[in-house]
Design a protein around this motif. Structure first.
Motif, PDB file in Angstrom:
ATOM      1  N   THR A   1      13.904  20.279 -68.301  1.00  0.00           N
ATOM      2  CA  THR A   1      15.340  20.473 -68.145  1.00  0.00           C
ATOM      3  C   THR A   1      16.025  19.160 -67.738  1.00  0.00           C
ATOM      4  O   THR A   1      17.112  18.842 -68.207  1.00  0.00           O
ATOM      5  CB  THR A   1      15.644  21.574 -67.105  1.00  0.00           C
ATOM      6  OG1 THR A   1      14.802  22.686 -67.384  1.00  0.00           O
ATOM      7  CG2 THR A   1      17.083  22.017 -67.162  1.00  0.00           C
ATOM      8  N   ALA A   2      15.359  18.396 -66.878  1.00  0.00           N
ATOM      9  CA  ALA A   2      15.931  17.114 -66.450  1.00  0.00           C
ATOM     10  C   ALA A   2      16.049  16.162 -67.648  1.00  0.00           C
ATOM     11  O   ALA A   2      17.046  15.457 -67.800  1.00  0.00           O
ATOM     12  CB  ALA A   2      15.074  16.491 -65.360  1.00  0.00           C
TER      13      ALA A   2
ATOM     14  N   HIS B   1      23.549  19.525 -65.531  1.00  0.00           N
ATOM     15  CA  HIS B   1      22.326  20.118 -64.987  1.00  0.00           C
ATOM     16  C   HIS B   1      22.615  21.402 -64.196  1.00  0.00           C
ATOM     17  O   HIS B   1      21.889  22.390 -64.348  1.00  0.00           O
ATOM     18  CB  HIS B   1      21.601  19.103 -64.100  1.00  0.00           C
ATOM     19  CG  HIS B   1      20.166  19.433 -63.888  1.00  0.00           C
ATOM     20  ND1 HIS B   1      19.191  19.110 -64.793  1.00  0.00           N
ATOM     21  CD2 HIS B   1      19.527  20.088 -62.880  1.00  0.00           C
ATOM     22  CE1 HIS B   1      18.030  19.541 -64.358  1.00  0.00           C
ATOM     23  NE2 HIS B   1      18.201  20.138 -63.192  1.00  0.00           N
TER      24      HIS B   1
ATOM     25  N   VAL C   1      15.530  16.244 -58.094  1.00  0.00           N
ATOM     26  CA  VAL C   1      16.113  17.568 -58.298  1.00  0.00           C
ATOM     27  C   VAL C   1      15.991  18.311 -56.978  1.00  0.00           C
ATOM     28  O   VAL C   1      14.886  18.393 -56.420  1.00  0.00           O
ATOM     29  CB  VAL C   1      15.430  18.328 -59.451  1.00  0.00           C
ATOM     30  CG1 VAL C   1      15.813  19.802 -59.433  1.00  0.00           C
ATOM     31  CG2 VAL C   1      15.814  17.722 -60.781  1.00  0.00           C
TER      32      VAL C   1
ATOM     33  N   ILE D   1      20.807  17.691 -59.814  1.00  0.00           N
ATOM     34  CA  ILE D   1      20.065  16.481 -60.191  1.00  0.00           C
ATOM     35  C   ILE D   1      20.780  15.247 -59.662  1.00  0.00           C
ATOM     36  O   ILE D   1      22.005  15.244 -59.509  1.00  0.00           O
ATOM     37  CB  ILE D   1      19.895  16.400 -61.730  1.00  0.00           C
ATOM     38  CG1 ILE D   1      18.788  15.431 -62.111  1.00  0.00           C
ATOM     39  CG2 ILE D   1      21.188  15.989 -62.412  1.00  0.00           C
ATOM     40  CD1 ILE D   1      18.381  15.497 -63.577  1.00  0.00           C
TER      41      ILE D   1
ATOM     42  N   SER E   1      19.011  17.181 -69.640  1.00  0.00           N
ATOM     43  CA  SER E   1      20.257  16.754 -68.991  1.00  0.00           C
ATOM     44  C   SER E   1      20.518  15.263 -69.230  1.00  0.00           C
ATOM     45  O   SER E   1      21.642  14.845 -69.476  1.00  0.00           O
ATOM     46  CB  SER E   1      20.209  16.990 -67.486  1.00  0.00           C
ATOM     47  OG  SER E   1      20.021  18.347 -67.222  1.00  0.00           O
TER      48      SER E   1
END
Ligand code: ATP
Ligand code: MG
Length: 370
Positions: free
Chosen positions: A289-290, A211, A273, A221, A293
């Motif tokens: 994006t999380a 991340h 985050v 994260i 990841s």
């Protein structure tokens, strides 16, 4: 590992299909609703025994047909595994490996590994706890097939406990047998919780690094297992004790509601985050994006545990990434097999070899792209 050959009969919008896949990159390009995702779904099916998008196997049978057949030849550790799946409108799904029928779907788990990235991954972060639990359960089951049987057992006990709770509401004397179910629920439920905690810790280690890399050091994260059976000490005895105690404490409420209000079936994964719970407070981009990841972490974890990279399935994800992330992803695909769907080829840079690797998908038929 990689899939060498894929054969369909009457599967989704395909009547017949037989393709040899490239051991590295395979691209499926076409307009909407032509059958691109169906191809990736079939590989997911061959590795997990079920679809990633419909819970009913029958939905995968071509509409006007009674049966469907999906076959894949997979090369893993230099050996070939042939997986065949037969679906039928009025019979149970049949799975064979190397010609031998498998008794249960669980026997297929751990044989072929794939990781699918798709637009719906956003639900992993944004969706209900159920989405995150299913994700965790599915991924653990693929790497620890015994866990899958824990889950089946737990759900069976849970159903029986809930059934009894509803009866107690009307006849109090049934209460005397509740402890029998409590004990069993605690026994197997605690194993599930502990396995999930350990697994999530491993994912967390990968996710942290990935991340920060993806976000160019802007975001950190952190994943936590959020349990309804709050236990500060992560050993099996402690979890069992707390679980048992809490069940007792919640008994009256459980009877009133006719359902079991604590246990691994109510747990969740907390995703922070920069110390903010992004399940509720993250921006769309942060959530996306999380999710990326999380999935990439699974990919790395499989590699760590089995010594081979899983087959990577990318459904429509290229168009959602900015140029920087697209390039990063393309670079990381050089040494593994990937099946990529897209509606255009803009993401391909000139220097990527695309001969024999790009298929045009049109109305359930494939042709080499030229
Ligand atoms: N059981 C089935 N029998 C026949 N056709 C089906 C079946 N299930 C889905 N389809 C058809 O398959 C097509 C969808 O395929 P798929 O989801 O692979 O599309 P796609 O190429 O990925 O499109 P998009 O770019 O919109 O994601 C639709 O036309 C749908 O009607
Ligand atoms: Mg699609």
């Amino acid at each position: 590992m990689y899939i060498e050959k894929l054969i369909f009969q009457n599967y989704r919008n395909y009547s017949h299909l037989k393709i040899n896949l490239h051991p590295k990159m395979n691209i499926f390009v076409g307009k909407n609703a032509q059958g691109k995702t169906n191809i990736l779904e079939s590989v997911y099916l061959l590795s997990t025994g079920k679809s990633h998008r419909s819970s009913k196997d029958q939905e995968m049978i071509k509409w006007d047909k009674e049966n469907a057949f999906i076959k894949g030849e997979i090369i893993t550790e230099n050996k070939k595994k042939v997986i065949e799946i037969g679906l039928s409108k009025n019979q149970k799904k049949k799975i064979k490996m190397n010609g031998v029928p498998l008794k249960k779907r669980g026997d297929l788990l751990g044989q072929v590994h794939s990781v699918l990235f798709c637009p719906e991954d956003l639900k992993l972060v944004k969706g209900s706890p159920n989405e995150r639990r299913n994700f965790l359960d599915q991924e653990i089951s693929n790497l620890r097939p015994r866990y899958y049987y824990y889950l089946l057992e737990y759900n069976k006990i849970l159903k029986q406990r809930n059934f009894l709770l509803k009866r107690i509401k009307y006849k109090n004397s049934f209460k005397d047998t509740l402890y029998v179910w409590d004990q069993q629920l605690v026994e197997i439920g605690s194993k599930i919780i502990l396995t999930r905690i350990h697994f999530l810790k491993k994912i967390n280690e990968f996710a942290k690094n990935l991340h920060t890399e993806i976000t160019n050091n802007l975001e950190q994260i952190e994943l936590f297992y959020q349990s309804t059976v709050l236990s500060n000490k992560e050993d099996i005895k402690n979890i069992k004790d707390v679980f048992q105690e809490k069940l007792k404490k919640n008994q009256i409420m459980d009877i009133q509601r006719g359902t079991t209000t604590i246990g691994p079936h109510r747990d969740d994964i907390k995703i922070n985050v920069n110390q903010i719970d992004i399940r509720s407070f993250g921006s769309q981009g942060q959530q996306r994006t999380a999710a990326l990841s999380l999935k990439l972490s699974i990919f790395e974890l499989i590699h760590l545990e089995i010594g081979e990279y899983p087959i990577l399935l990318l459904d429509d994800v290229m168009s959602e990434l900015d140029q920087n992330r697209q390039n990063k992803l393309m670079d990381s695909l050089k040494n593994i097999q990937s099946l990529i769907t897209c509606t255009d080829l803009n993401f391909l840079k000139e220097n990527y070899p695309i001969e024999n690797q790009v298929y045009q998908v049109k109305n359930g038929q494939l042709s080499m792209f030229s």
